[in-house]
Design a protein around this motif. Structure first.
Motif, PDB file in Angstrom:
ATOM      1  N   SER A   1       0.857  -1.358  -0.035  1.00  0.00           N
ATOM      2  CA  SER A   1      -0.052   0.058  -0.007  1.00  0.00           C
ATOM      3  C   SER A   1       0.834   1.169   0.145  1.00  0.00           C
ATOM      4  O   SER A   1       1.842   1.202   0.576  1.00  0.00           O
ATOM      5  CB  SER A   1      -1.009  -0.088   1.167  1.00  0.00           C
ATOM      6  N   GLU A   2       0.368   2.244  -0.577  1.00  0.00           N
ATOM      7  CA  GLU A   2       1.098   3.492  -0.789  1.00  0.00           C
ATOM      8  C   GLU A   2       0.118   4.611  -0.330  1.00  0.00           C
ATOM      9  O   GLU A   2      -0.978   4.835  -0.548  1.00  0.00           O
ATOM     10  CB  GLU A   2       1.674   3.869  -2.358  1.00  0.00           C
ATOM     11  N   ARG A   3       0.572   5.669   0.468  1.00  0.00           N
ATOM     12  CA  ARG A   3      -0.192   6.683   0.878  1.00  0.00           C
ATOM     13  C   ARG A   3       0.700   7.876   1.058  1.00  0.00           C
ATOM     14  O   ARG A   3       1.661   7.802   2.094  1.00  0.00           O
ATOM     15  CB  ARG A   3      -0.978   6.530   2.253  1.00  0.00           C
ATOM     16  N   ASN A   4       0.407   9.128   0.343  1.00  0.00           N
ATOM     17  CA  ASN A   4       1.044  10.182   0.470  1.00  0.00           C
ATOM     18  C   ASN A   4       2.595  10.081   0.130  1.00  0.00           C
ATOM     19  O   ASN A   4       3.458  10.570   0.877  1.00  0.00           O
ATOM     20  CB  ASN A   4       0.647  10.977   1.879  1.00  0.00           C
ATOM     21  N   GLY A   5       2.912   9.153  -0.710  1.00  0.00           N
ATOM     22  CA  GLY A   5       4.298   8.970  -0.726  1.00  0.00           C
ATOM     23  C   GLY A   5       4.919   8.024   0.098  1.00  0.00           C
ATOM     24  O   GLY A   5       6.351   7.709   0.027  1.00  0.00           O
ATOM     25  N   ASP A   6       4.465   7.462   1.162  1.00  0.00           N
ATOM     26  CA  ASP A   6       4.928   6.552   1.957  1.00  0.00           C
ATOM     27  C   ASP A   6       4.431   5.085   1.378  1.00  0.00           C
ATOM     28  O   ASP A   6       3.467   5.007   0.806  1.00  0.00           O
ATOM     29  CB  ASP A   6       4.379   6.738   3.574  1.00  0.00           C
ATOM     30  N   LEU A   7       5.435   4.119   1.782  1.00  0.00           N
ATOM     31  CA  LEU A   7       5.282   2.821   1.094  1.00  0.00           C
ATOM     32  C   LEU A   7       5.189   1.738   2.343  1.00  0.00           C
ATOM     33  O   LEU A   7       5.963   1.975   3.027  1.00  0.00           O
ATOM     34  CB  LEU A   7       6.108   2.640   0.150  1.00  0.00           C
ATOM     35  N   GLN A   8       4.249   0.841   2.155  1.00  0.00           N
ATOM     36  CA  GLN A   8       4.358  -0.150   3.113  1.00  0.00           C
ATOM     37  C   GLN A   8       4.133  -1.701   2.210  1.00  0.00           C
ATOM     38  O   GLN A   8       3.390  -1.710   1.478  1.00  0.00           O
ATOM     39  CB  GLN A   8       3.102  -0.199   3.894  1.00  0.00           C
ATOM     40  N   VAL A   9       5.190  -2.484   2.478  1.00  0.00           N
ATOM     41  CA  VAL A   9       5.353  -3.796   1.572  1.00  0.00           C
ATOM     42  C   VAL A   9       5.182  -4.999   2.680  1.00  0.00           C
ATOM     43  O   VAL A   9       6.128  -5.031   3.669  1.00  0.00           O
ATOM     44  CB  VAL A   9       6.190  -4.090   0.752  1.00  0.00           C
TER      45      VAL A   9
ATOM     46  N   VAL B   1       8.498   2.424   4.234  1.00  0.00           N
ATOM     47  CA  VAL B   1       9.419   3.488   3.889  1.00  0.00           C
ATOM     48  C   VAL B   1       8.604   4.802   4.033  1.00  0.00           C
ATOM     49  O   VAL B   1       7.506   5.036   3.387  1.00  0.00           O
ATOM     50  CB  VAL B   1       9.517   3.493   2.414  1.00  0.00           C
ATOM     51  N   ARG B   2       9.052   5.706   4.906  1.00  0.00           N
ATOM     52  CA  ARG B   2       8.471   7.017   5.285  1.00  0.00           C
ATOM     53  C   ARG B   2       9.427   8.083   5.490  1.00  0.00           C
ATOM     54  O   ARG B   2      10.304   7.880   6.061  1.00  0.00           O
ATOM     55  CB  ARG B   2       7.676   6.585   6.758  1.00  0.00           C
ATOM     56  N   GLY B   3       8.970   9.055   4.712  1.00  0.00           N
ATOM     57  CA  GLY B   3       9.952  10.237   4.446  1.00  0.00           C
ATOM     58  C   GLY B   3      11.389   9.932   4.255  1.00  0.00           C
ATOM     59  O   GLY B   3      12.249  10.624   4.621  1.00  0.00           O
ATOM     60  N   GLY B   4      11.335   8.895   3.372  1.00  0.00           N
ATOM     61  CA  GLY B   4      12.767   8.532   2.877  1.00  0.00           C
ATOM     62  C   GLY B   4      13.462   7.567   3.596  1.00  0.00           C
ATOM     63  O   GLY B   4      14.685   7.396   3.112  1.00  0.00           O
ATOM     64  N   ARG B   5      12.887   7.211   4.619  1.00  0.00           N
ATOM     65  CA  ARG B   5      13.518   6.489   5.689  1.00  0.00           C
ATOM     66  C   ARG B   5      13.026   4.944   5.579  1.00  0.00           C
ATOM     67  O   ARG B   5      11.702   5.014   5.786  1.00  0.00           O
ATOM     68  CB  ARG B   5      13.856   6.902   6.915  1.00  0.00           C
ATOM     69  N   GLY B   6      13.732   3.919   5.574  1.00  0.00           N
ATOM     70  CA  GLY B   6      13.162   2.571   5.786  1.00  0.00           C
ATOM     71  C   GLY B   6      13.471   1.983   7.011  1.00  0.00           C
ATOM     72  O   GLY B   6      14.072   2.054   7.734  1.00  0.00           O
ATOM     73  N   ARG B   7      12.347   0.974   7.536  1.00  0.00           N
ATOM     74  CA  ARG B   7      12.682   0.148   8.374  1.00  0.00           C
ATOM     75  C   ARG B   7      11.670  -1.256   8.355  1.00  0.00           C
ATOM     76  O   ARG B   7      10.727  -1.211   7.284  1.00  0.00           O
ATOM     77  CB  ARG B   7      12.059   0.750   9.724  1.00  0.00           C
ATOM     78  N   VAL B   8      12.229  -2.251   9.034  1.00  0.00           N
ATOM     79  CA  VAL B   8      11.485  -3.426   8.881  1.00  0.00           C
ATOM     80  C   VAL B   8      10.996  -3.775  10.223  1.00  0.00           C
ATOM     81  O   VAL B   8      11.598  -3.666  11.245  1.00  0.00           O
ATOM     82  CB  VAL B   8      12.382  -4.695   8.299  1.00  0.00           C
ATOM     83  N   VAL B   9       9.649  -4.340  10.213  1.00  0.00           N
ATOM     84  CA  VAL B   9       8.795  -4.770  11.590  1.00  0.00           C
ATOM     85  C   VAL B   9       8.559  -6.267  11.193  1.00  0.00           C
ATOM     86  O   VAL B   9       7.865  -6.308  10.252  1.00  0.00           O
ATOM     87  CB  VAL B   9       7.820  -4.054  12.006  1.00  0.00           C
TER      88      VAL B   9
END
Length: 88
Positions: free
Chosen positions: A32-40, A59-67
């Motif tokens: 899903s993508e919202r306002n330029g942020d991405l979740q896979v 990926v939010r604000g150009g920074r990525g993380r994994v949960v």
């Protein structure tokens, strides 16, 4: 403390994942993508253990993380046995 039978308190309501529907409608990847942020989300489901495991890449604000997280989906027979053992 005195034993009080479960029916003395009324009804038991439990909200759970439907294991059969979960397996039937399983998607290995969702995005899903919202306002330029991405979740896979990358999903795995182990039928033997009933455990759904997810690696979520954000990926939010150009920074990525994994949960990583997992959820256990119980069978009807497991729930029935536990409730009968508890006196329901």
């Amino acid at each position: 403390m005195e034993y009080v039978p479960p029916d003395a308190f009324g009804r038991l309501v439990v909200e759970l994942w439907n294991r059969d529907a979960l397996a039937r409608n399983w998607l290995p990847v969702t995005m899903s993508e919202r306002n330029g942020d991405l979740q896979v989300d990358r999903h795995r489901f182990d039928l033997l253990t009933g455990r759904a495991e997810t690696d979520r890449f954000i990926v939010r604000g150009g920074r990525g993380r994994v949960v990583r997280f997992s959820i256990r989906a119980f069978t009807f027979t497991e729930l029935r046995r536990w409730l009968l053992d508890a006196g329901f």
